[in-house]
Design a protein around this motif. Structure first.
Motif, mmCIF file in Angstrom:
data_model
loop_
_atom_site.group_PDB
_atom_site.id
_atom_site.type_symbol
_atom_site.label_atom_id
_atom_site.label_comp_id
_atom_site.label_asym_id
_atom_site.label_seq_id
_atom_site.Cartn_x
_atom_site.Cartn_y
_atom_site.Cartn_z
ATOM 1 N N ALA A 6 2.309 -1.302 5.225
ATOM 2 C CA ALA A 6 1.852 0.086 5.072
ATOM 3 C C ALA A 6 2.338 0.721 3.767
ATOM 4 C CB ALA A 6 2.322 0.907 6.264
ATOM 5 N N SER A 7 1.918 0.145 2.661
ATOM 6 C CA SER A 7 2.266 0.703 1.350
ATOM 7 C C SER A 7 1.559 -0.105 0.268
ATOM 8 C CB SER A 7 3.774 0.647 1.120
ATOM 9 O OG SER A 7 4.112 1.291 -0.092
ATOM 10 N N THR A 8 1.735 0.334 -0.970
ATOM 11 C CA THR A 8 1.283 -0.494 -2.082
ATOM 12 C C THR A 8 2.207 -1.701 -2.224
ATOM 13 O OG1 THR A 8 0.896 -0.563 -4.469
ATOM 14 C CG2 THR A 8 2.651 0.885 -3.728
ATOM 15 N N MET A 9 1.664 -2.817 -2.687
ATOM 16 C CA MET A 9 2.498 -3.995 -2.956
ATOM 17 C C MET A 9 3.128 -3.904 -4.335
ATOM 18 S SD MET A 9 2.626 -6.003 -0.322
ATOM 19 C CE MET A 9 3.123 -7.590 -0.974
ATOM 20 N N GLY A 10 2.592 -3.004 -5.173
ATOM 21 C CA GLY A 10 3.170 -2.811 -6.506
ATOM 22 C C GLY A 10 2.953 -3.985 -7.443
ATOM 23 N N VAL A 11 1.931 -4.783 -7.181
ATOM 24 C CA VAL A 11 1.656 -5.964 -8.010
ATOM 25 C C VAL A 11 0.229 -5.888 -8.560
ATOM 26 C CG1 VAL A 11 3.311 -7.460 -6.830
ATOM 27 C CG2 VAL A 11 0.978 -7.299 -5.966
ATOM 28 N N PRO A 12 -0.055 -6.549 -9.666
ATOM 29 C CA PRO A 12 -1.374 -6.422 -10.295
ATOM 30 C C PRO A 12 -2.448 -7.333 -9.712
ATOM 31 C CG PRO A 12 0.061 -7.753 -11.662
ATOM 32 C CD PRO A 12 0.902 -7.289 -10.517
ATOM 33 N N TYR A 13 -2.096 -8.254 -8.823
ATOM 34 C CA TYR A 13 -3.078 -9.263 -8.406
ATOM 35 C C TYR A 13 -3.722 -8.999 -7.040
ATOM 36 C CZ TYR A 13 1.365 -10.948 -6.461
ATOM 37 O OH TYR A 13 2.590 -11.026 -5.837
ATOM 38 N N ILE A 14 -3.484 -7.835 -6.450
ATOM 39 C CA ILE A 14 -4.224 -7.452 -5.237
ATOM 40 C C ILE A 14 -5.220 -6.374 -5.652
ATOM 41 C CG2 ILE A 14 -4.089 -6.405 -2.939
ATOM 42 C CD1 ILE A 14 -1.382 -7.746 -2.599
ATOM 43 N N TYR A 16 -7.618 -4.476 -3.867
ATOM 44 C CA TYR A 16 -7.867 -3.263 -3.090
ATOM 45 C C TYR A 16 -6.825 -3.057 -1.986
ATOM 46 C CZ TYR A 16 -12.607 -3.045 -5.068
ATOM 47 O OH TYR A 16 -13.680 -2.969 -5.915
ATOM 48 N N LEU A 17 -6.557 -1.805 -1.691
ATOM 49 C CA LEU A 17 -5.798 -1.426 -0.511
ATOM 50 C C LEU A 17 -6.723 -0.553 0.340
ATOM 51 C CD1 LEU A 17 -2.173 -0.272 -0.115
ATOM 52 C CD2 LEU A 17 -3.961 1.237 0.709
ATOM 53 N N ILE A 18 -6.842 -0.884 1.611
ATOM 54 C CA ILE A 18 -7.738 -0.147 2.505
ATOM 55 C C ILE A 18 -6.963 0.989 3.167
ATOM 56 C CG2 ILE A 18 -9.144 -0.321 4.595
ATOM 57 C CD1 ILE A 18 -9.701 -3.263 3.727
ATOM 58 N N GLN A 30 -2.394 7.621 -7.982
ATOM 59 C CA GLN A 30 -1.683 7.136 -9.177
ATOM 60 C C GLN A 30 -0.478 6.254 -8.838
ATOM 61 O OE1 GLN A 30 0.651 10.297 -11.102
ATOM 62 N NE2 GLN A 30 0.124 11.636 -9.385
ATOM 63 N N HIS A 31 0.020 6.356 -7.606
ATOM 64 C CA HIS A 31 1.208 5.596 -7.222
ATOM 65 C C HIS A 31 0.887 4.205 -6.673
ATOM 66 C CE1 HIS A 31 3.398 9.255 -7.911
ATOM 67 N NE2 HIS A 31 2.722 9.899 -6.984
ATOM 68 N N TYR A 32 -0.389 3.850 -6.669
ATOM 69 C CA TYR A 32 -0.822 2.566 -6.103
ATOM 70 C C TYR A 32 -1.336 1.643 -7.205
ATOM 71 C CZ TYR A 32 -0.360 4.649 -1.497
ATOM 72 O OH TYR A 32 0.158 5.234 -0.368
ATOM 73 N N THR A 33 -0.866 0.407 -7.205
ATOM 74 C CA THR A 33 -1.379 -0.554 -8.183
ATOM 75 C C THR A 33 -2.772 -1.049 -7.778
ATOM 76 O OG1 THR A 33 -0.190 -2.325 -7.012
ATOM 77 C CG2 THR A 33 0.891 -1.370 -8.947
ATOM 78 N N GLU A 34 -3.050 -1.036 -6.475
ATOM 79 C CA GLU A 34 -4.366 -1.448 -5.992
ATOM 80 C C GLU A 34 -5.364 -0.296 -6.166
ATOM 81 O OE1 GLU A 34 -1.007 -3.087 -3.519
ATOM 82 O OE2 GLU A 34 -1.707 -1.065 -3.982
ATOM 83 N N LYS A 35 -6.650 -0.633 -6.229
ATOM 84 C CA LYS A 35 -7.680 0.385 -6.136
ATOM 85 C C LYS A 35 -7.823 0.738 -4.650
ATOM 86 C CE LYS A 35 -8.690 0.534 -10.486
ATOM 87 N NZ LYS A 35 -8.352 1.734 -11.284
ATOM 88 N N LEU A 36 -8.188 1.978 -4.377
ATOM 89 C CA LEU A 36 -8.271 2.423 -2.987
ATOM 90 C C LEU A 36 -9.674 2.205 -2.433
ATOM 91 C CD1 LEU A 36 -5.782 3.601 -1.520
ATOM 92 C CD2 LEU A 36 -5.617 3.788 -4.006
#
Length: 260
Positions: A6-14, A16-18, A30-36
């Motif tokens: 339940a958070s961003t992974m903070g990495v560039p290779y994922i 999307y986050l659902i 802005q605090h998520y490395t994934e696109k929402l």
């Protein structure tokens, strides 16, 4: 990324986050490395079978009278700040108790010790034992009056279970993904008046409701109607929305477009 963390992974290779727009509002992207990737309701829920068994307070170790506050969250979600405010709530609502889920035998020992340190009679903490039957576990939720949520890590599946069983959930919404899931569920079931944003409002509303059986009864009546009519417990509708979302993501990829 969905449901498992339940958070961003903070990495560039994922890619999307659902999520939904309550859990990750526009100003937090802005605090998520994934696109929402947004769906109407983040957490999938279903109409689970609930036992017809009618428990008595006595057989569950609850007092015959008085408000029963409940928190069946895992005990590691209980912080000193949360426990402090719970003690305050119990002290302000005469005859009330707080009902915990005892996953480990040590849970009751440590929490009773902490209650005593704060000047609260440890007997006002009651502990629910593990049940083999999920249907009966859900049925015993009916013996509680109000679910008190934790922060910074909310009830997620547990909040869904409580709401489906007809138990109103009082939450305190934070700024992180994990601290906004219960608010998402409450909004989806049209009970936004149980979402607070600071500790004082959370405490005061719990005390107000704890002292008013009529208000608690009205909340349960509303929830009983809303849980059957909202999309929160419509797994088929969730599946359709989820499939639609995945199709959009797939079409973008086929078109050579970057995640967005």
């Amino acid at each position: 990324l969905y449901l498992g963390y339940a958070s961003t992974m903070g990495v560039p290779y994922i890619d999307y986050l659902i999520a939904d727009e309550v859990i990750v509002p526009k100003e937090s992207r802005q605090h998520y490395t994934e696109k929402l990737a947004y769906i109407p309701i983040y957490q999938v829920n279903d109409k689970k079978t609930i036992s017809d068994r009618v428990f008595t307070r006595k057989e569950l170790g609850l007092p015959e009278k008085g408000t029963v506050f409940c928190c069946f969250n895992n005990s590691y979600k209980i912080t000193p700040e949360v426990f402090d405010v719970w003690v305050e709530i119990l002290q302000q609502v005469p005859g009330s108790v707080l009902w915990f889920y005892e996953k480990y035998p040590s849970t009751s020992v440590y929490l009773k010790k902490e209650a005593q340190k704060r000047g609260l009679d440890p007997e006002r903490l009651v502990f629910a034992k593990y049940m083999d039957s999920m249907e009966e576990h859900l049925a015993r939720y009916r013996m509680a009056d109000l679910f008190l949520d934790t922060l910074p890590y909310n009830a997620h599946t547990t909040a869904g279970d409580a709401l489906w069983a007809g138990l109103p959930v009082l939450t305190r919404m934070g700024n992180t993904f994990a601290s906004r899931v219960a608010a998402s569920l409450l909004k989806s079931v049209n009970m936004p008046d149980l979402i607070t944003t600071d500790i004082a409002s959370y405490r005061d509303l719990a005390i107000e409701l704890g002292k008013s059986p009529a208000k608690l009864k009205e909340l349960k009546k509303r929830l009983d109607h809303n849980r059957m009519t909202s999309d929160l417990f419509d797994a088929k509708a969730f599946a359709r929305n989820f499939e639609k979302l995945l199709s959009l993501v797939y079409e973008r990829s086929l078109a050579g477009q970057l995640p967005d």
